[in-house]
Design a protein around this motif. Structure first.
Motif, PDB file in Angstrom:
ATOM      1  N   TYR A  29     -53.458  91.511  11.425  1.00  0.00           N
ATOM      2  CA  TYR A  29     -53.580  91.104  10.028  1.00  0.00           C
ATOM      3  C   TYR A  29     -54.133  92.255   9.192  1.00  0.00           C
ATOM      4  N   PRO A  30     -53.360  92.750   8.197  1.00  0.00           N
ATOM      5  CA  PRO A  30     -53.829  93.857   7.354  1.00  0.00           C
ATOM      6  C   PRO A  30     -55.130  93.512   6.632  1.00  0.00           C
ATOM      7  N   ASN A  31     -55.917  94.546   6.356  1.00  0.00           N
ATOM      8  CA  ASN A  31     -57.217  94.341   5.720  1.00  0.00           C
ATOM      9  C   ASN A  31     -57.108  93.746   4.321  1.00  0.00           C
ATOM     10  N   ASP A  32     -55.960  93.948   3.666  1.00  0.00           N
ATOM     11  CA  ASP A  32     -55.815  93.443   2.299  1.00  0.00           C
ATOM     12  C   ASP A  32     -55.391  91.974   2.245  1.00  0.00           C
ATOM     13  N   GLY A  33     -55.285  91.329   3.423  1.00  0.00           N
ATOM     14  CA  GLY A  33     -54.936  89.922   3.453  1.00  0.00           C
ATOM     15  C   GLY A  33     -53.455  89.635   3.336  1.00  0.00           C
ATOM     16  N   SER A  34     -52.626  90.670   3.375  1.00  0.00           N
ATOM     17  CA  SER A  34     -51.180  90.470   3.260  1.00  0.00           C
ATOM     18  C   SER A  34     -50.599  89.933   4.569  1.00  0.00           C
ATOM     19  N   ALA A  35     -49.274  89.755   4.592  1.00  0.00           N
ATOM     20  CA  ALA A  35     -48.599  89.138   5.725  1.00  0.00           C
ATOM     21  C   ALA A  35     -48.837  89.913   7.018  1.00  0.00           C
ATOM     22  N   PRO A  36     -48.846  89.232   8.165  1.00  0.00           N
ATOM     23  CA  PRO A  36     -49.050  89.903   9.444  1.00  0.00           C
ATOM     24  C   PRO A  36     -48.016  91.001   9.701  1.00  0.00           C
ATOM     25  N   LYS A  37     -48.449  92.034  10.435  1.00  0.00           N
ATOM     26  CA  LYS A  37     -47.569  93.137  10.831  1.00  0.00           C
ATOM     27  C   LYS A  37     -47.430  93.132  12.347  1.00  0.00           C
ATOM     28  N   ASN A  38     -46.270  93.534  12.833  1.00  0.00           N
ATOM     29  CA  ASN A  38     -46.092  93.647  14.276  1.00  0.00           C
ATOM     30  C   ASN A  38     -47.053  94.677  14.851  1.00  0.00           C
ATOM     31  N   ALA A  39     -47.642  94.358  15.990  1.00  0.00           N
ATOM     32  CA  ALA A  39     -48.525  95.284  16.690  1.00  0.00           C
ATOM     33  C   ALA A  39     -47.934  95.550  18.073  1.00  0.00           C
ATOM     34  N   VAL A  40     -48.295  94.752  19.075  1.00  0.00           N
ATOM     35  CA  VAL A  40     -47.649  94.885  20.393  1.00  0.00           C
ATOM     36  C   VAL A  40     -46.194  94.439  20.309  1.00  0.00           C
ATOM     37  N   ALA A  41     -45.894  93.520  19.433  1.00  0.00           N
ATOM     38  CA  ALA A  41     -44.515  93.032  19.280  1.00  0.00           C
ATOM     39  C   ALA A  41     -43.624  94.104  18.662  1.00  0.00           C
ATOM     40  N   GLN A  42     -42.453  94.293  19.254  1.00  0.00           N
ATOM     41  CA  GLN A  42     -41.406  95.107  18.632  1.00  0.00           C
ATOM     42  C   GLN A  42     -40.653  94.262  17.616  1.00  0.00           C
ATOM     43  N   SER A  43     -40.398  92.998  17.983  1.00  0.00           N
ATOM     44  CA  SER A  43     -39.718  92.072  17.077  1.00  0.00           C
ATOM     45  C   SER A  43     -40.026  90.640  17.492  1.00  0.00           C
ATOM     46  N   ILE A  44     -40.047  89.745  16.500  1.00  0.00           N
ATOM     47  CA  ILE A  44     -40.185  88.303  16.726  1.00  0.00           C
ATOM     48  C   ILE A  44     -39.073  87.642  15.930  1.00  0.00           C
ATOM     49  N   GLU A  45     -38.084  87.078  16.636  1.00  0.00           N
ATOM     50  CA  GLU A  45     -36.886  86.584  15.954  1.00  0.00           C
ATOM     51  C   GLU A  45     -36.651  85.109  16.276  1.00  0.00           C
ATOM     52  N   THR A  46     -36.145  84.392  15.280  1.00  0.00           N
ATOM     53  CA  THR A  46     -35.773  82.987  15.473  1.00  0.00           C
ATOM     54  C   THR A  46     -34.672  82.624  14.492  1.00  0.00           C
ATOM     55  N   GLY A  47     -33.849  81.688  14.910  1.00  0.00           N
ATOM     56  CA  GLY A  47     -32.812  81.205  14.010  1.00  0.00           C
ATOM     57  C   GLY A  47     -33.080  79.809  13.516  1.00  0.00           C
ATOM     58  N   ASP A  48     -34.069  79.127  14.167  1.00  0.00           N
ATOM     59  CA  ASP A  48     -34.310  77.728  13.829  1.00  0.00           C
ATOM     60  C   ASP A  48     -35.787  77.360  13.767  1.00  0.00           C
ATOM     61  N   SER A  49     -36.676  78.349  13.858  1.00  0.00           N
ATOM     62  CA  SER A  49     -38.137  78.143  13.858  1.00  0.00           C
ATOM     63  C   SER A  49     -38.611  77.307  15.043  1.00  0.00           C
ATOM     64  N   LYS A  50     -37.738  77.134  16.038  1.00  0.00           N
ATOM     65  CA  LYS A  50     -38.123  76.397  17.244  1.00  0.00           C
ATOM     66  C   LYS A  50     -38.077  77.287  18.472  1.00  0.00           C
ATOM     67  N   VAL A  51     -37.049  78.108  18.577  1.00  0.00           N
ATOM     68  CA  VAL A  51     -36.927  79.043  19.698  1.00  0.00           C
ATOM     69  C   VAL A  51     -37.152  80.453  19.170  1.00  0.00           C
ATOM     70  N   TYR A  52     -38.159  81.120  19.702  1.00  0.00           N
ATOM     71  CA  TYR A  52     -38.511  82.473  19.269  1.00  0.00           C
ATOM     72  C   TYR A  52     -38.273  83.456  20.414  1.00  0.00           C
ATOM     73  N   THR A  53     -37.581  84.531  20.119  1.00  0.00           N
ATOM     74  CA  THR A  53     -37.399  85.622  21.082  1.00  0.00           C
ATOM     75  C   THR A  53     -38.336  86.754  20.689  1.00  0.00           C
ATOM     76  N   ILE A  54     -39.219  87.109  21.609  1.00  0.00           N
ATOM     77  CA  ILE A  54     -40.245  88.114  21.324  1.00  0.00           C
ATOM     78  C   ILE A  54     -40.029  89.318  22.226  1.00  0.00           C
ATOM     79  N   LYS A  55     -39.815  90.470  21.614  1.00  0.00           N
ATOM     80  CA  LYS A  55     -39.705  91.730  22.348  1.00  0.00           C
ATOM     81  C   LYS A  55     -40.977  92.527  22.107  1.00  0.00           C
ATOM     82  N   ILE A  56     -41.536  93.118  23.164  1.00  0.00           N
ATOM     83  CA  ILE A  56     -42.750  93.910  23.015  1.00  0.00           C
ATOM     84  C   ILE A  56     -42.441  95.392  23.210  1.00  0.00           C
TER      85      ILE A  56
END
Length: 492
Positions: free
Chosen positions: A22-49
């Protein structure tokens, strides 16, 4: 996964790095260990690190280190305090079945792992939720979701691991002398952009906030997150520290929780009476010299999705308070308000107790538990026979964080054991909503029901006053309030 208080949490957040941060300015989360977090339906998430990231013992951070850690945290018999954070994942109730409605022991789990977690390859895993939840990625920077090394996952003793933790963050553990200090050192193989340039960091543990402040002024302490009340009066801290001060609003609220396991506090009119008997403006003006803001809502208004002014019992109305107390049948004996004595809470907790005694015409007393560790142990063991000091430091930037852990049955920080079926139902409808806006609307309805039940008393919103020593040239606090050690530049 087993730490749900801020003192330990602040250390853990330096020893580990999660999928997002979470950035210090309170803005939206940024990827850290995650390379990508993807979903097409907000139910199944594919996470690449990201590949090549290491734990402090030199082993690589891989997908199974997340999946196995989450399964361990969710598994009921392990007793992790933060297990409810995994309740969105499909199969959670199979590994962590709820206790019977009438009370008693939870049944044995049907499974040891959640069916909603699947390792695809060394750097990819899938998360299937029990229902769509658009806010799920925002939660993933919280410490419950950190990865665990094989040294723990392959049969490590949780208590022993807790005394010598192995993380994947910018600092690694050196030693811990209970009630004195925790020593950390830079992890030179850390490969993400929030590296720490400092070589060694000592987290000092004080039994008295004023003693810590004196060390800060004399140069024996380099950063103090919360300046004590005694130094705020007359802006003494500004005179003592010159320009080495930080004064920022933070998404943190001070509150008082009720022990629902004690029958004395089960009448809602009593709880409302106590809240209405508290003059929050007087406390923030006189005790904190205007440095805090009277609380008027259940979630800190800095939080995305929070509504300002939705606490109807946060006004000061002693006449109505006495009327409600009468409807509740009065209160016999002394109402004890507990707090930990090793931080700067004595003054405001005594003010609360005195106001309640005066405005309700009952006996009330503020009672100190000497050390926070002892205080937390009593809270977790449900051993307090009166209302007690609490606070909530936002774990991740969404109003859901002010509802699920605190007021949903079995929530990780629902320490008073509050339970309301309608709150639970509206919360679940919110987590299953198709969009963030729709989720927030359901959460608002759940909070409105919380407002009718009064499981706790919001007292004030933090405006954090911090100070640092002459050794530091530059420093920032993070979005939750603690020091961001990656920003520290030393003088000279």
């Amino acid at each position: 996964m087993n730490t749900n208080e801020t003192g330990g949490g602040n250390i853990i957040d330096n020893l580990w790095t999660g999928l997002v941060r979470y950035p210090n300015d309170g803005s939206a989360p940024k990827n850290a260990v995650a390379q990508s977090i993807e979903t097409g339906d907000s139910k199944v998430y594919t996470i690449k690190i990201k590949q090549g990231l290491k734990f402090h013992d030199g082993t690589e951070v891989q997908a199974h280190n997340f999946v196995d850690a989450w399964n361990w945290g969710a598994y009921g018999p392990n007793g992790a305090k933060n297990s409810s954070f995994f309740s969105d994942i499909d199969g959670f109730t199979d590994v962590n079945p709820p206790a019977p409605e009438g009370g008693g022991k939870a049944p044995a789990p049907k499974a040891k792992t959640m069916k909603g977690l699947q390792v695809v390859d060394n750097y990819t895993f899938k998360v299937t939720l029990s229902a769509p939840f658009s806010i799920f990625p925002t939660k993933l920077g919280y410490s419950a979701f950190y990865p665990m090394p094989d040294a723990f996952l392959k049969g490590g003793n949780p208590d022993e691991f807790g005394k010598r933790p192995i993380g994947n963050g910018p600092l690694k553990f050196v030693s811990w002398e209970p009630n004195v200090a925790v020593k950390l050192t830079r992890f030179d193989d850390y490969a993400l952009d929030n590296k720490v340039t400092l070589k060694d960091v000592t987290v000092k543990l004080y039994q008295d906030a004023n003693a810590a402040y004196q060390d800060l002024v004399s140069g024996n302490l380099d950063f103090m997150q919360t300046i004590p009340v005694s130094a705020l009066a007359g802006d003494k801290w500004k005179a003592d520290l010159s320009d080495r001060t930080i004064n920022v609003p933070v998404p943190t609220s001070a509150k008082i929780d009720f022990p629902f396991y004690d029958s004395k506090f089960r009448d809602v009119n009593l709880r409302k009476a106590v809240s209405l008997a508290i003059d929050r403006q007087e406390i923030t003006d006189k005790i904190f010299s205007g440095s805090k803001k009277p609380a008027n809502s259940w979630a800190n208004p800095l939080t995305p999705g929070a509504k300002d002014g939705n606490c109807t019992v946060c006004t000061f109305d002693p006449a109505k308070a006495r009327q409600l107390l009468q409807q509740a049948g009065g209160f016999s004996g002394t109402m004890k308000f507990y707090y930990n004595g090793d931080a700067s809470h004595k003054e405001w907790m005594e003010a609360v107790a005195n106001q309640v005694a005066k405005n309700l015409n009952i006996q009330a007393q503020a009672v100190a538990v000497p050390l926070n560790a002892q205080f937390r142990a009593k809270i977790n063991a449900h051993q307090l026979d009166g209302p007690y000091r609490a606070a909530w430091q936002q774990d991740y930037p969404d109003v859901e964080n002010w509802l699920g852990p605190l007021f949903v049955t079995g929530g990780s920080s629902n320490n008073g054991l509050f339970s309301d079926k309608e709150v639970d139902k509206l919360y679940r409808e919110g987590t299953a909503a198709p969009s963030v806006d729709a989720a927030h609307e359901k959460f608002a309805q759940a909070v409105a029901k919380v407002d009718q039940d009064v499981p706790s008393i919001p007292v004030y919103f933090y405006n954090q006053q911090s100070g640092y020593s002459e050794k530091i040239k530059k420093v920032e606090t993070n979005s939750k309030g603690p020091i961001d050690l990656s920003t520290v530049e030393l003088a000279g």
